[in-house]
Design an enzyme around this catalytic site. Sequence first.
Site, PDB file in Angstrom:
ATOM      1  N   GLU A 152      -8.753 -41.318 -33.833  1.00 21.19           N
ATOM      2  CA  GLU A 152      -8.459 -40.082 -32.890  1.00 21.19           C
ATOM      3  C   GLU A 152      -9.429 -39.704 -32.267  1.00 21.19           C
ATOM      4  O   GLU A 152      -9.617 -38.288 -31.833  1.00 21.19           O
ATOM      5  CB  GLU A 152      -7.555 -39.143 -33.700  1.00 21.19           C
ATOM      6  CG  GLU A 152      -6.340 -39.796 -34.354  1.00 21.19           C
ATOM      7  CD  GLU A 152      -5.153 -38.972 -34.562  1.00 21.19           C
ATOM      8  OE1 GLU A 152      -5.235 -37.758 -33.878  1.00 21.19           O
ATOM      9  OE2 GLU A 152      -4.213 -39.123 -35.514  1.00 21.19           O
ATOM     10  N   TRP A 195      -5.560 -51.697 -35.146  1.00 13.39           N
ATOM     11  CA  TRP A 195      -5.761 -50.671 -35.907  1.00 13.39           C
ATOM     12  C   TRP A 195      -4.748 -49.644 -36.120  1.00 13.39           C
ATOM     13  O   TRP A 195      -4.914 -48.484 -35.846  1.00 13.39           O
ATOM     14  CB  TRP A 195      -7.100 -50.059 -35.797  1.00 13.39           C
ATOM     15  CG  TRP A 195      -8.386 -50.979 -35.614  1.00 13.39           C
ATOM     16  CD1 TRP A 195      -8.907 -51.804 -36.248  1.00 13.39           C
ATOM     17  CD2 TRP A 195      -8.931 -51.348 -34.441  1.00 13.39           C
ATOM     18  NE1 TRP A 195      -9.847 -52.743 -36.062  1.00 13.39           N
ATOM     19  CE2 TRP A 195      -9.891 -52.529 -34.705  1.00 13.39           C
ATOM     20  CE3 TRP A 195      -8.761 -51.119 -33.004  1.00 13.39           C
ATOM     21  CZ2 TRP A 195     -10.602 -53.018 -33.547  1.00 13.39           C
ATOM     22  CZ3 TRP A 195      -9.538 -51.613 -31.956  1.00 13.39           C
ATOM     23  CH2 TRP A 195     -10.688 -52.581 -32.206  1.00 13.39           C
ATOM     24  N   ILE A 196      -3.335 -50.184 -36.135  1.00 14.76           N
ATOM     25  CA  ILE A 196      -2.412 -49.137 -35.942  1.00 14.76           C
ATOM     26  C   ILE A 196      -1.826 -48.519 -37.221  1.00 14.76           C
ATOM     27  O   ILE A 196      -1.538 -49.378 -38.008  1.00 14.76           O
ATOM     28  CB  ILE A 196      -1.341 -49.826 -35.050  1.00 14.76           C
ATOM     29  CG1 ILE A 196      -1.681 -50.199 -33.674  1.00 14.76           C
ATOM     30  CG2 ILE A 196      -0.013 -48.834 -34.983  1.00 14.76           C
ATOM     31  CD1 ILE A 196      -1.993 -49.325 -32.609  1.00 14.76           C
ATOM     32  N   THR A 197      -2.182 -47.301 -37.316  1.00 19.88           N
ATOM     33  CA  THR A 197      -1.584 -46.727 -38.809  1.00 19.88           C
ATOM     34  C   THR A 197      -0.273 -46.677 -38.804  1.00 19.88           C
ATOM     35  O   THR A 197       0.575 -46.292 -37.668  1.00 19.88           O
ATOM     36  CB  THR A 197      -2.208 -45.161 -38.480  1.00 19.88           C
ATOM     37  OG1 THR A 197      -3.614 -45.205 -38.234  1.00 19.88           O
ATOM     38  CG2 THR A 197      -1.939 -44.500 -39.810  1.00 19.88           C
TER      39      THR A 197
HETATM   40  N1  CAA Z   1      -6.393 -33.578 -22.330  1.00 17.73           N
HETATM   41  C1  CAA Z   1      -5.533 -33.781 -21.751  1.00 17.73           C
HETATM   42  N2  CAA Z   1      -5.700 -34.798 -20.468  1.00 17.73           N
HETATM   43  C2  CAA Z   1      -7.049 -35.347 -20.797  1.00 17.73           C
HETATM   44  C3  CAA Z   1      -7.668 -35.403 -21.620  1.00 17.73           C
HETATM   45  C4  CAA Z   1      -7.264 -34.374 -22.656  1.00 17.73           C
HETATM   46  N3  CAA Z   1      -8.426 -34.144 -23.807  1.00 17.73           N
HETATM   47  N4  CAA Z   1      -8.806 -36.102 -21.363  1.00 17.73           N
HETATM   48  C5  CAA Z   1      -8.511 -36.695 -20.094  1.00 17.73           C
HETATM   49  N5  CAA Z   1      -7.435 -36.139 -19.744  1.00 17.73           N
HETATM   50  C6  CAA Z   1      -6.935 -36.622 -18.399  1.00 17.73           C
HETATM   51  C7  CAA Z   1      -7.596 -36.206 -16.983  1.00 17.73           C
HETATM   52  O1  CAA Z   1      -7.382 -34.971 -16.721  1.00 17.73           O
HETATM   53  C8  CAA Z   1      -7.126 -37.323 -16.292  1.00 17.73           C
HETATM   54  O2  CAA Z   1      -6.031 -37.001 -15.738  1.00 17.73           O
HETATM   55  P1  CAA Z   1      -5.400 -36.919 -14.513  1.00 17.73           P
HETATM   56  O3  CAA Z   1      -6.209 -38.054 -13.285  1.00 17.73           O
HETATM   57  O4  CAA Z   1      -3.934 -37.130 -14.049  1.00 17.73           O
HETATM   58  O5  CAA Z   1      -6.075 -35.567 -13.652  1.00 17.73           O
HETATM   59  C9  CAA Z   1      -6.785 -38.628 -17.251  1.00 17.73           C
HETATM   60  O6  CAA Z   1      -6.683 -38.282 -18.310  1.00 17.73           O
HETATM   61  C10 CAA Z   1      -8.100 -39.519 -17.022  1.00 17.73           C
HETATM   62  O7  CAA Z   1      -9.298 -38.888 -17.622  1.00 17.73           O
HETATM   63  P2  CAA Z   1     -10.791 -39.355 -17.381  1.00 17.73           P
HETATM   64  O8  CAA Z   1     -11.003 -39.357 -15.930  1.00 17.73           O
HETATM   65  O9  CAA Z   1     -11.451 -37.849 -18.267  1.00 17.73           O
HETATM   66  O10 CAA Z   1     -11.063 -40.214 -18.286  1.00 17.73           O
HETATM   67  P3  CAA Z   1     -12.379 -41.184 -18.909  1.00 17.73           P
HETATM   68  O11 CAA Z   1     -12.056 -42.696 -18.874  1.00 17.73           O
HETATM   69  O12 CAA Z   1     -13.416 -40.667 -18.209  1.00 17.73           O
HETATM   70  O13 CAA Z   1     -12.409 -40.644 -20.397  1.00 17.73           O
HETATM   71  C11 CAA Z   1     -11.659 -40.086 -22.554  1.00 17.73           C
HETATM   72  C12 CAA Z   1     -11.187 -40.401 -21.117  1.00 17.73           C
HETATM   73  C13 CAA Z   1     -11.732 -38.434 -22.989  1.00 17.73           C
HETATM   74  C14 CAA Z   1     -13.125 -40.809 -22.805  1.00 17.73           C
HETATM   75  C15 CAA Z   1     -10.395 -40.899 -23.320  1.00 17.73           C
HETATM   76  O14 CAA Z   1     -10.473 -42.307 -22.789  1.00 17.73           O
HETATM   77  C16 CAA Z   1     -10.537 -40.727 -24.756  1.00 17.73           C
HETATM   78  O15 CAA Z   1     -10.105 -39.692 -25.258  1.00 17.73           O
HETATM   79  N6  CAA Z   1     -10.847 -41.647 -25.619  1.00 17.73           N
HETATM   80  C17 CAA Z   1     -10.938 -41.806 -26.884  1.00 17.73           C
HETATM   81  C18 CAA Z   1      -9.257 -42.252 -27.208  1.00 17.73           C
HETATM   82  C19 CAA Z   1      -8.963 -42.163 -28.643  1.00 17.73           C
HETATM   83  O16 CAA Z   1      -9.013 -40.875 -28.916  1.00 17.73           O
HETATM   84  N7  CAA Z   1      -8.589 -43.075 -29.430  1.00 17.73           N
HETATM   85  C20 CAA Z   1      -7.888 -42.881 -30.551  1.00 17.73           C
HETATM   86  C21 CAA Z   1      -6.994 -43.763 -30.874  1.00 17.73           C
HETATM   87  S1  CAA Z   1      -5.302 -43.217 -31.783  1.00 17.73           S
HETATM   88  C22 CAA Z   1      -5.665 -43.057 -33.381  1.00 17.73           C
HETATM   89  O17 CAA Z   1      -6.775 -43.172 -33.786  1.00 17.73           O
HETATM   90  C23 CAA Z   1      -4.537 -43.124 -34.345  1.00 17.73           C
HETATM   91  C24 CAA Z   1      -4.515 -43.378 -35.570  1.00 17.73           C
HETATM   92  O18 CAA Z   1      -3.999 -44.420 -35.910  1.00 17.73           O
HETATM   93  C25 CAA Z   1      -5.089 -42.436 -36.562  1.00 17.73           C
END
Ligand code: CAA
Length: 387
Positions: free
Chosen positions: A372, A165-167
Site C-alpha cells: 500500500e 502480489w495480490i492479497t
Molecule cells: N490521492 C488522490 N489522488 C492522488 C494521490 C493521492 N494520494 N496521488 C496522486 N493522485 C492523483 C493526482 O492528483 C493526479 O490526478 P490528476 O492528473 O487527475 O490531477 C494523478 O493521481 C497522478 O498523480 P501524479 O502525477 O502525482 O502521479 P505520479 O506518477 O507522479 O505519482 C504516486 C503517484 C503517488 C507515486 C503513486 O504512483 C503511488 O501512490 N504509488 C504507490 C502505489 C501503491 O501504493 N501501491 C500499493 C499496491 S496495493 C496493495 O499493496 C494492496 C495489498 O495487497 C495490501
Amino acid sequence: MASVNTSEGLSFDFSEEQVAVREAARDFAQTQLLPGVIERDENQVFDKGLLKKMGEMGFLGMMVSPEYGGGGMDTVSYVLAIEEIAKVDASAAVIMSVNNSLVCWGLEKYGTPEQKEQYLPRLATGEIIGAFCLSEPEAGSDATSQHTSAIDKGDHYLVNGTKNWITNGGISSVCMVIAQTDYEKKHRGINCLIIEKGLPGFEVGKKENKMGIRASDTHSLMFNDVRVPKSCRIGEDGFGFRFAMGTLNGGRIGIAAQALGIASGAFERALAYARERKAFGKPIFEHQAVQFKLSEMATRIDAARLLVLRAAVLKDQGRDFVKEAAMAKLFASETAMWTTTEAVQIHGGYGYVKEYHVERMMRDAKITQIYEGTSEIQNIVIARALP
Ligand code: CAA
C-alpha cells in the site's frame, strides 16, 4: 470513556460503541486467533472457518452502511479493531484491511447503486471476499505504468495482463482491477473494473511463498482476453487511477493500524518476558539496557497510535487526511519493524524460535513498510503535501 488528544487542536473521546468494538476484537483475537496462529503461519493457510467467524463478527465490512449489510462504523472503530487483531495475527488483519478499505470502501464511495447492491452485502458479511489489483510485475511504486490493458470494445472491455502480489488473490470472488484503456491519455486513460472470478480467461496464478503474513493468501492473477461488461467499470471513463489513489489513501490508515498492532503485540510480549526472565541475579527488566529499549518502544508505539487515530478522525470528519494517512503508515510501519526486532533481541535465543511469537511478528512487520505504498512512497506523498 477513554480520552485521546492529538495535535492541531483535535481532541476526541472513544464512545461506548468504539470501546465495545475494541473489546470484541481483543476477545476474538485472544480466543479465536491466538490458538493456531503459529501453525497457520507455518502452513500458509488461513482457516476458512475463522474467516467465516470474522464475517459473522462484522469485521469484514465494518464501515459499510447497514443499508448494504455492514456495520456502519466509523474509521476510529475500524482502526481500534484492526490493532487488536494484528496484535495477535497480522495475516488476519491484512485480509480484513483489504476487504474493508480497498474493496468495500471504494465500492461504496464510487460504485453505482447496482454495483453496490450486487456485491456489498456479500462482501460485508464475508460471504465473498474481495481483492484489489493494482500492482504488476513492472508497476509497483510507479503505479501509473500499467501494462494490463482493458480495450474498449463497445459494450465490453477486453482485458489482458498480469497482476502480482495480490492479497486475497486466491480466496477472493471479486476483484477490483486497474487497467489501461487509452495509453495516450496516460494515467487519465486508466479504468477500474470489477471482475468476477470464473469469467473465461481469468486465471489464478501461483501462490507466493512469503517471508511474513504467511497465512494470508497472495497470488498473481492472469487475464487472457477476458470480456468484462462496461457496467463493471467504476466511475466515468478514465477515473481508474484516481479511484486507486483515493482508495489507497484510506487503505493506508488500515495498514498503519495493522503495523501498530504488530508493534504493540511484540511490545506486550517483550515486557512480560523482561519481567519474568532473570539474568545476573535479577529480572532483565531491571537492567537499564533492557529498560531503555522498552521505554523507547512504548513511546514510539504511543506516537504511532496518535498518528493513526488522527488520520482516522480526520477521515471521519470529512477533512483532508492524505498527508496524515501517509505519516501514520510511514511511522507505524517503521515502529513495527524496529519494535519487533528489539523484541526478538530482548527474548535472546527464545526470540529466535517460533514458540515465542516475536520472530513471526518481526517477519510480519516488514511488509508494512512495503505494501500500500512503500515508506519511500509515503515520504513522497508527505513531501508533496508540505506547505
Ligand atoms: N490521492 C488522490 N489522488 C492522488 C494521490 C493521492 N494520494 N496521488 C496522486 N493522485 C492523483 C493526482 O492528483 C493526479 O490526478 P490528476 O492528473 O487527475 O490531477 C494523478 O493521481 C497522478 O498523480 P501524479 O502525477 O502525482 O502521479 P505520479 O506518477 O507522479 O505519482 C504516486 C503517484 C503517488 C507515486 C503513486 O504512483 C503511488 O501512490 N504509488 C504507490 C502505489 C501503491 O501504493 N501501491 C500499493 C499496491 S496495493 C496493495 O499493496 C494492496 C495489498 O495487497 C495490501
